[in-house]
Each structure stands twice: as C-alpha cells, then as structure tokens.
Write a protein that holds these residues in place. Structure first.
Motif, short mmCIF file in Angstrom:
data_model
loop_
_atom_site.label_atom_id
_atom_site.label_comp_id
_atom_site.label_asym_id
_atom_site.label_seq_id
_atom_site.Cartn_x
_atom_site.Cartn_y
_atom_site.Cartn_z
N GLY A 16 32.16 34.80 20.22
CA GLY A 16 31.81 36.18 20.51
C GLY A 16 32.79 36.78 21.52
N LEU A 17 32.40 37.90 22.10
CA LEU A 17 33.27 38.56 23.07
C LEU A 17 33.06 38.00 24.47
CD1 LEU A 17 32.92 42.30 21.97
CD2 LEU A 17 34.77 40.71 21.45
N ALA A 18 34.12 38.02 25.25
CA ALA A 18 34.02 37.62 26.65
C ALA A 18 33.09 38.57 27.39
CB ALA A 18 35.40 37.63 27.29
N ARG A 19 32.52 38.09 28.50
CA ARG A 19 31.59 38.92 29.24
C ARG A 19 32.29 40.06 29.95
NH1 ARG A 19 27.52 35.57 32.91
NH2 ARG A 19 26.73 37.70 33.13
N ASN A 20 33.55 39.89 30.28
CA ASN A 20 34.27 40.89 31.07
C ASN A 20 35.68 41.11 30.53
OD1 ASN A 20 32.60 39.12 33.40
ND2 ASN A 20 32.34 41.34 33.50
N ILE A 21 36.27 42.20 30.97
CA ILE A 21 37.72 42.41 30.81
C ILE A 21 38.38 41.71 31.99
CG2 ILE A 21 39.57 44.12 30.76
CD1 ILE A 21 37.52 46.12 29.64
N GLU A 49 33.11 46.97 32.58
CA GLU A 49 33.19 45.56 32.22
C GLU A 49 34.35 44.82 32.86
OE1 GLU A 49 31.11 45.97 27.82
OE2 GLU A 49 33.25 46.40 28.04
N LEU A 50 35.06 45.47 33.76
CA LEU A 50 36.12 44.78 34.49
C LEU A 50 35.54 43.76 35.45
CD1 LEU A 50 38.55 47.66 35.56
CD2 LEU A 50 38.96 45.94 33.82
N GLU A 51 36.09 42.55 35.48
CA GLU A 51 35.69 41.61 36.52
C GLU A 51 36.22 42.12 37.85
OE1 GLU A 51 37.25 37.95 35.05
OE2 GLU A 51 39.22 38.25 35.94
N ALA A 52 35.66 41.61 38.94
CA ALA A 52 35.95 42.18 40.27
C ALA A 52 37.44 42.22 40.57
CB ALA A 52 35.20 41.39 41.34
N SER A 53 38.14 41.12 40.29
CA SER A 53 39.57 41.09 40.58
C SER A 53 40.34 42.05 39.67
CB SER A 53 40.11 39.67 40.41
OG SER A 53 39.74 39.13 39.15
N GLY A 54 39.83 42.27 38.46
CA GLY A 54 40.46 43.23 37.56
C GLY A 54 40.30 44.65 38.06
N ALA A 55 39.11 44.95 38.65
CA ALA A 55 38.89 46.28 39.21
C ALA A 55 39.84 46.53 40.37
CB ALA A 55 37.44 46.40 39.67
N ASN A 56 40.08 45.52 41.18
CA ASN A 56 41.01 45.68 42.31
C ASN A 56 42.45 45.87 41.83
OD1 ASN A 56 39.19 45.50 44.51
ND2 ASN A 56 39.04 43.30 44.22
N ALA A 57 42.80 45.16 40.76
CA ALA A 57 44.15 45.31 40.20
C ALA A 57 44.34 46.71 39.62
CB ALA A 57 44.38 44.25 39.12
N ARG A 70 48.08 51.57 25.49
CA ARG A 70 47.34 50.33 25.63
C ARG A 70 45.83 50.64 25.62
NH1 ARG A 70 51.78 49.05 25.03
NH2 ARG A 70 53.02 47.43 26.06
N LEU A 71 45.09 49.81 24.87
CA LEU A 71 43.63 49.87 24.87
C LEU A 71 43.12 48.56 25.45
CD1 LEU A 71 40.82 50.95 24.08
CD2 LEU A 71 41.21 49.97 21.79
N LEU A 72 42.40 48.64 26.58
CA LEU A 72 41.80 47.46 27.19
C LEU A 72 40.32 47.42 26.86
CD1 LEU A 72 44.45 47.19 28.76
CD2 LEU A 72 43.10 46.62 30.79
N GLU A 73 39.89 46.34 26.27
CA GLU A 73 38.48 46.11 25.98
C GLU A 73 38.23 44.61 25.99
OE1 GLU A 73 37.72 47.83 22.16
OE2 GLU A 73 39.44 46.87 21.24
#
Length: 305
Positions: A73-78, A109-117, A61-64
């Motif tokens: 355009g691209l979202a601000r965060n993953i 670029e992970l949003e805060a909840s993504g970093a916790n996950a 898996r590649l997360l970006e």
C-alpha cells in the motif's frame, strides 16, 4: 504572483485538481505557444499539458505518498527524502520556460523532518518558482509554513455542482439515487463516489431509524454493529464513521429548542468518536454501537426520558 499558496478545505472539493490545472496553466503560458482558454484551463492538445499529464515535464514536480517498502500500500507519510529531491529541480536551469512548479498533495502528510526541509525552501524560494500546497487540516501545519503562504480556501460543493459532476462520473446512477447520495456526501465528490461504490443506502436507513425512533432494546444498534464488524466490512465501517455526524447535522437543521440542543451535543460526541476511532484502532463493533447510542440520544423518546 506569490511563490507559495496553501489550498485548504474539506476533502474531495477539488483542491488537488485545481493545483494540477493551475500548475499546467502557469507552465503552458510561460513556455508557449500562446493560446486562449478561460480560467485556468489549458487546451488538451497543448504540448506542455501532455508532458504534465505524463509526469515527464522537467520543470514540474508532484509530491505525494508513494508505495511502502513492503509493496502492500502507500506509505504513511511523504518522506524527507522526497522533499530533498526537489533540490535537483532548483539546482539546474529550467528547461522549457523560466518557471518551475511544485504541487504537494497533501502537505498534511509530510513527516516532521520533511516539513522542516520544505520550510527552508519556502523561506528562500528560488526565482520564478511556484509551490501549490494542498491541505485538509491547515491548523496542524507548522505555523511558519502557513505564514510563508497565501491561503486560498475551498468550500464544499453546492448541490448543482455535485449533481453535474455525479452525472458525468456515474451516468448509471438514477436521479433518485443521486438525491440520496448528495446530502450524505456533504459537498465532497470523492466522498460521494466512495459512498456510491459501497452501497451505503441501507446503512443510512438503519442509522436514520435509530436517530428518529430511538432504540430502547438495543436491537437496532446491535444489528448495525454486527454488520460493520470484521475485515470484509472495513471500508463500509470507515464510511459509516464519516456518515454518522453528517446525518446528525442534517437532522439538527430541522429541529429547534431542546431537540436541537440534543442533536448538537450528539454531533459533537459523534464527530469526536469518528475522529479518534481510526487513530486509536478502536474495535469496530464497539465503536458502531457507541455511535448508535449517540444517534439514539437525538430521538424524541430520549427527550422524554
């Protein structure tokens, strides 16, 4: 092998390329057929390599960042949803080998909840799973994420490496153009390619004139500010934000005494201005004029004032 690696260093020095190549090598060696290749290379005709390149390898898996909802355009965060979707990778048996690999470009670029996950996955990693996390600014990550990773630092590329890569990527670029471009890029291939596309040589000349000769009547910095204002100049404006501190740092190396102290002070101020300007959406013309004033403070005439 440790289950999580933090690949750190400046933008454009090959962190993501390394992560993808390493992921492909790990999966190819685990799945077979056997091969002999140096370093982290995988033969171009290897079936695993073709699956990774096509984005269809079931154990990779590649997360970006993905396209935003408006399609502009691209979202601000993953997002956290993207991270949670990794759970599907870990709830099934690996398909082609015992190994599974995740590359996140970039973990910054992970949003805060993504970093916790993500942290929960790093704390209780599945067996035979490898996380390769690309980071430009590791100091901004959760300390608990950093503590779960081994760190591999990437340095700016040397002139020889930059020359070799630019010869391959931009064969139409003359040797003289490369020689001007490489010091500006500061060891970053992506920066060099962007600068080449934007034709920044005239900007460099104007900035160096202010840096070395000063600008007593404000004419030079006013001209520079005017040329970089407006939507059409947005990309060149952002490139100039990166360029200004680099030019000052390069000039400082050739100075000594009070002149060097002025340059080092100017470098700190230019770096801070360039860092906060995009985040605060500061007026482009005013920001360029301010950077021009900082450049002018390095000139010998400023020291006599």
């Amino acid at each position: 092998m440790h289950h999580a690696w933090l690949l750190t260093g400046p933008r454009g020095v090959g962190k993501a390329s390394f992560a993808l190549a390493a992921a492909e090598r790990v999966l190819a060696e685990a799945a077979g057929p056997p091969f002999d290749a140096p370093g982290i290379e995988t033969p171009e005709d290897h079936p695993v390599g073709r699956l990774v390149a096509a984005g269809s390898h079931p154990d990779f898996r590649l997360l970006e960042r993905i396209e935003n909802k408006s399609g502009t355009g691209l979202a601000r965060n993953i997002s956290v949803d993207q991270v949670r979707e990794l759970g599907e990778l870990f709830t099934v048996t690996p398909a082609l080998s015992p190994w599974r690999v995740v590359v996140i470009d970039t973990v910054d670029e992970l949003e805060a909840s993504g970093a916790n996950a993500l942290l929960k996955m790093l704390e209780e990693p599945p067996a035979n799973c490898l996380f390769l996390l690309v980071s430009h600014v590791p100091g901004r990550l959760l300390p608990t994420i950093r503590s779960r990773c081994r760190r591999l630092d990437f340095q700016p590329l040397g002139d020889d490496a930059m020359t070799s890569i630019l010869e391959a990527e931009l064969p139409g670029l003359s040797a003289a153009e490369r020689e001007k471009l490489i010091p500006l890029a500061d060891g970053s291939v992506s920066k060099a390619l962007a600068y080449a596309a934007l034709d920044l040589a005239p900007l460099e000349s104007q900035a160096l004139a202010i840096l070395r000769e000063g600008d007593r009547d404000n004419a030079k910095r006013s001209k520079l500010a005017q040329s970089l204002s407006g939507k059409a100049a947005a990309e060149r404006y952002h490139a100039f934000l990166e360029m200004a501190p680099t030019l000052i740092a390069r000039e400082a190396r050739s100075l000594d005494g009070a002149a060097r102290r002025r340059a080092l002070d100017a470098y700190e101020r230019a770096s801070e201005t360039s860092r906060i300007a995009p985040r605060l959406s500061l007026d482009a013309a005013a920001t360029v004029f301010q950077l021009g004033s900082i450049l002018a403070s390095v000139a010998p005439s400023a020291g006599r004032g």
